[in-house]
Enzyme design. Structure first.
Site, PDB file in Angstrom:
ATOM      1  CG  HIS A 306     -44.133  24.839 -15.359  1.00  0.00           C
ATOM      2  ND1 HIS A 306     -45.645  25.960 -15.611  1.00  0.00           N
ATOM      3  CD2 HIS A 306     -44.332  25.478 -13.902  1.00  0.00           C
ATOM      4  CE1 HIS A 306     -46.016  25.853 -14.267  1.00  0.00           C
ATOM      5  NE2 HIS A 306     -44.846  25.292 -12.959  1.00  0.00           N
ATOM      6  CG  HIS A 350     -54.625  17.052  -9.598  1.00  0.00           C
ATOM      7  ND1 HIS A 350     -55.104  18.352  -8.831  1.00  0.00           N
ATOM      8  CD2 HIS A 350     -53.887  16.987  -8.544  1.00  0.00           C
ATOM      9  CE1 HIS A 350     -55.260  18.147  -7.351  1.00  0.00           C
ATOM     10  NE2 HIS A 350     -54.547  16.949  -7.387  1.00  0.00           N
TER      11      HIS A 350
END
Length: 1000
Positions: A306, A350
């Site tokens: 993740h 990001h």
């Protein structure tokens, strides 16, 4: 000739050893180097290896004692100008042969160094690799450490100090006796290195192994070839043991040339063999791919990451390209890329709405391309979270096609069945793009279209997202206030944390990082701070409160009217996050070029799925949504996962990058359970153990029962026709167990008092733990000689976790752990080496039997207490290990329901240092498995479970067919009753319970 060859080999070995030894010597002397940092020109510092050879340090430094890198934390050392920071310093005219980078820590931090000449760089690289490999002469290093005055001799006092450091508490009389036996030269009262080697071998003699050798050697001090073969067959359960195989072992492990000539194995050779990888607890055959890799993708558990790019928390940490290299080479096969619009038309990666740093999408793709198939060729799933404009989406598609090239070409893949996903074998060397796909009803000539825009970012309410607008100081303050309040709330939400390992990513560390990050990223606006503090605090805390209340209410109701739902959304948006059926859908524009790259892995939300027979949908759930589906409709979920892929990702409220427990979702057949690989701790250790088998290739075949048919994972006997496995584990002894790094008294403390805890992790009925007694004052060679027995209903998914603890009057400290898949256990006498500790191990004997027929819980697990057998309360069992062992459990529902809960004694509380460690004297805990769930609120409970024969069971439901037009999550949850019905049922249940109590 043979003698000359042997002399040459020894000379060559000596030459390389001397070279590496000299490198270490130079490192200890210190070398001046330039330390590069982002945004600065570089700092000249003196770098050196400390006297214990465990840390690289430098000075001067404002960090003083913290200016160090532990050797064991170094991930790799690269030569030349390869790192991100070197690439930024393009103006620097550095000779690449003088440059090297040390990658270290869980977050892949880099230390970039420049030496004055190539020889110094080569010396440091050689020395670091030597130290990282753990190659050392144990006697030599131990002798050097003990020789305090450096005279090349050890006196009796230095020996006593060494014994304390090695965690050995032998009587002084015994130590002096061994000292005198080893002291054979004219210089009495001191030991030379050769004499010390004799003393060390006497001290290290393994009594348990010596007795084992005697039992097969007819009381001789050695084993003949025939006797050794008998031992391997009878005890180690090895087949096809030949004379040549036994002779090879003698030639390899026997230290005495005389014994080699006579083809016998002495105690030293036998000890070396038993401590080698050949007698490790992990089956060496499972270090290679051994499972059938020709089944559809949905039949495999797939190692998944993740927010792969992050090195720490979800709000302030650095994004780094190197993280992709790390996780891919660690065996991860599903990685995540969050794409956002960047400057100059270049997409960046990001975590949106946060202060995490940005990296170029192109750099990420190049890193993936370089590292995807270094360790194995099985397919990589690239999970694209797309937040970009159409123009930058086209750039994403362009980079993917240019860089991955043929790796994206799936035209040659043959599945054999149009309604079946391809296999890992057929997809070798391929990269699957997981993302949104344009609707099939859209015209083929359409260059773009609308798709749903719901992904892992949507679990955060809109008013809690960080809006990166710097037009005025108010927005900056809101961001600061948000982060601070969110972290305060996180402390209160501590139930979601992995509490077993005190070294895991702690809230305290995150608070510190947040404070430092805010000082850098935000202006300190005191006036704004005072004006906006109260309102924002109220809003944020309100959101958290509503989130918790909504979680509780979800376990009681599966649907509401549109009006009710809109009211709930206005007061608490998290409720609407689970059931989005009644609100307006969010959409986004998707370009055709990116959509066409998605073939077998189409990202869909639950409400997007219709049963039209199409394959290749990947259903995405947050842990909180998936948890309720698993609890309420586990059998239907298992059936769904037999055809499609499901990805579970952490709740957006885990801003500290903590990990949830993956076990419940694996038990329901979910393939892609995504964890934060940058966060150490219990959950990542469990994940690593799960995927270490099958050659650590990232694909593990699910049990046959999960691929065809269904069963209830919460049942007391989930697979009645199948034989059960009985594990008889004899914990014999420990070796060189170190003092806990975080013990209260540190290295100055007393010698440890170790005990071993063994835990079974798997189906709820299998989850339990047991422990040995405590051995006082012996970390060097403690002996337990205790037998623990466990029964496993589904061994294919079970894990066995070994933990060593140091018992102490003021608590207990974690020493080390090793987690192994049950299917990879090897019978016989085995060593369990603790992860991250070079020599520390426990010695065990393993027996595995099959049990047929129906057995009572007391027979299956002798430690299954009479409380459980007579029918412990449902809630008590469901709380499981977490409820029993939490310091401050929030499961007050047990007491509120009027059920009796045994209070822990003061002694138990003192002994309870870690949330998942049982108190001293507590026998094996056998409960339902909610230790496991690790969900914030912790109040999720199956509402229709009943107790039969002392074991928790769930009522059997008929498996209805889902109408094609009904969304999956609604179908999976449609069996839940309304809140009003639940209230009535609870009232009646309480009345019945109180009536029974009175009658009793």
């Amino acid at each position: 000739m043979e003698a000359d060859s042997q002399v040459f080999k020894e000379a060559k070995h000596y030459f390389f050893f001397e070279q590496e030894y000299m490198a270490v010597f130079v490192m200890q002397s210190g070398t001046q180097m330039i330390k590069l940092k982002s945004g600065t020109k570089g700092l000249v510092r003196l770098f050196y290896l400390d006297e214990h050879r465990t840390c690289i340090r430098w000075r001067p430094s404002r960090k003083s004692e913290k200016a160090k890198i532990v050797i064991d934390s170094i991930y790799k050392v690269t030569e030349g100008r390869q790192s991100e920071i070197f690439h930024r310093h393009t103006e620097g005219n550095f000779d690449p042969s003088c440059c090297f980078t040390i990658y270290h820590g869980n977050h892949m931090e880099s230390l970039d160094l420049i030496t004055s000449n190539p020889e110094e760089a080569r010396t440091w690289i050689t020395g670091l690799k030597y130290l990282m490999a753990g190659i050392s002469d144990e006697d030599s290093l131990t002798f050097e450490e003990a020789d305090k005055n450096g005279d090349g001799l050890l006196n009796i006092e230095e020996i006593h100090q060494l014994m304390h450091k090695l965690n050995v508490n032998l009587p002084r009389r015994k130590v002096r006796q061994m000292f005198q036996e080893a002291d054979t030269d004219e210089n009495q009262g001191t030991l030379t290195f050769e004499e010390f080697s004799v003393f060390y071998k006497m001290m290290s003699l393994r009594r348990d192994l010596y007795l084992l050798l005697l039992s097969y050697s007819d009381k001789k001090d050695h084993l003949t070839v025939e006797e050794f073969a008998q031992f391997l067959k009878m005890e180690q359960k090895m087949n096809n043991v030949t004379t040549e195989y036994c002779l090879d072992i003698i030639r390899k492990f026997e230290v005495s040339e005389e014994n080699k000539e006579q083809n016998i194995l002495g105690i030293e050779g036998f000890t070396s063999f038993m401590r080698s990888s050949a007698c490790d607890i992990f089956n060496p055959l499972h270090s290679e791919v051994y499972q059938d890799m020709d089944q559809p993708l949905c039949n495999y558990y797939i190692a998944s990451s993740h927010n792969t790019y992050l090195t720490g928390d979800q709000l302030l940490s650095q994004s780094k390209v190197e993280m992709y290299a790390r996780v891919l080479q660690d065996g991860c096969r599903c990685i995540e890329v969050d794409c956002w619009d960047g400057p100059d038309g270049e997409p960046v990666v990001h975590h949106g709405y946060t202060f995490t740093s940005k990296i170029l999408f192109r750099d990420v793709v190049e890193a993936i391309n370089k590292n995807a198939f270094v360790k194995n060729e099985f397919p990589v799933i690239l999970s694209i979270e797309n937040h970009c404009s159409i123009q930058q989406q086209k750039k994403i598609a362009q980079y993917l096609k240019e860089i991955f090239s043929d790796k994206l070409d799936l035209s040659s893949i043959i599945t054999g069945d149009s309604k079946q996903l391809p296999s890992p074998q057929s997809l070798k060397g391929k990269i699957l793009v997981k993302g949104k796909k344009l609707p099939y009803n859209l015209g083929a000539d359409a260059e773009e279209g609308e798709v749903s825009d719901e992904d892992s970012a949507d679990e955060i309410e809109d008013d809690c997202k960080l809006k990166l607008c710097y037009s005025n100081g108010t927005t900056e303050h809101q961001m600061e206030s948000f982060i601070r309040k969110k972290l305060e709330s996180l402390i209160k939400e501590s139930q979601i944390r992995d509490k077993e390992d005190p070294d895991s990513f702690t809230v305290r560390a995150l608070l510190k990082a947040t404070h430092e990050g805010l000082n850098v990223n935000l202006k300190q606006n005191r006036d704004t701070k005072e004006s906006g503090k109260k309102s924002h605090s109220r809003s944020l805390m309100g959101n958290f409160g509503k989130h918790k209340k909504a979680v509780k209410s979800r376990s009681k109701s599966h649907s509401t009217s549109d009006d009710e739902e809109s009211q709930q959304n206005s007061s608490g948006k998290e409720t609407g996050q689970l059931y989005r059926l009644g609100r307006r859908r969010k959409t986004m524009k998707l370009c055709r070029a990116l959509s066409d790259l998605v073939v077998y892995t189409n990202s869909v939300a639950a409400q997007d799925i219709v049963d039209d027979g199409t394959m290749g949908n990947v259903l995405s759930f947050s842990e909180t949504r998936a948890h309720q589906v698993v609890q309420q409709k586990s059998e239907q979920f298992i059936l769904y996962n037999q055809k499609q892929l499901t990805r579970i990702y952490p709740s957006a409220y885990r801003i500290d990058s903590s990990n949830f427990n993956p076990i419940p979702y694996w038990n329901a057949g979910c393939q892609l359970v995504a964890l934060n690989y940058q966060s150490d701790g219990r959950m990542m250790q469990v994940n690593q153990a799960k995927f270490r088998i099958n050659g650590n290739c990232g694909y593990v075949l699910k049990p046959q029962q999960m691929c065809k048919g269904t069963f209830n994972p919460y049942s007391g006997d989930p697979l009645p026709p199948n034989p059960k496995k009985q594990l008889i584990l004899k914990v014999i002894s420990g070796q060189q167990l170190p003092k806990p790094p975080d013990s209260v008294l540190g290295d100055r403390g007393e010698i440890i008092d170790p005990f071993v805890e063994v835990e079974i992790i798997g189906l709820p009925v299998d989850c339990c733990k047991d422990q040995t007694r405590v051995v006082d004052d012996n970390g060097f060679n403690p002996v337990w000689e205790e037998t623990l027995t466990f029964t496993i209903h589904m061994p294919e998914i079970a894990l066995v976790r070994f933990l060593v603890w140091d018992h102490d009057p003021i608590g207990r400290d974690f020493v080390g752990q090793r987690t192994v898949a049950f299917s990879s256990l090897v019978p016989g006498y085995r060593h369990v080496y603790l992860e991250g500790l070079t020599e520390a191990s426990i010695f065990v004997h393993i027996t595995i039997n099959e049990i047929y027929g129906k057995w009572s819980p007391l027979i299956l697990n002798p430690s299954y207490t009479i409380l459980h057998f007579l029918g412990a309360t449902k809630n008590r069992q469901l709380i499981g290990l977490k409820g029993l062992f939490n310091k401050n459990p929030k499961h007050n529902s047990v007491e509120n329901n009027g059920h009796y809960v045994r209070k822990r004694s003061i002694g138990d509380r003192i002994l309870r240092r870690s949330a998942s460690a049982p108190a001293k004297g507590r026998k094996k805990s056998k409960m339902g498995f909610q230790e496991a769930t690790e969900i914030k609120d912790g109040t999720f409970e199956p509402t229709d479970m009943k107790e039969k024969e002392g074991v928790i069971r769930r009522t059997t439901r008929s498996l209805q067919a889902r109408p094609a037009s009904m969304p999956v999550d609604k179908f999976l949850l449609m069996g839940l009753s309304s809140p009003e019905c639940e209230t009535i049922k609870d009232t009646k249940r309480k009345e019945n319970t109180s009536g029974k109590m009175l009658s009793k």
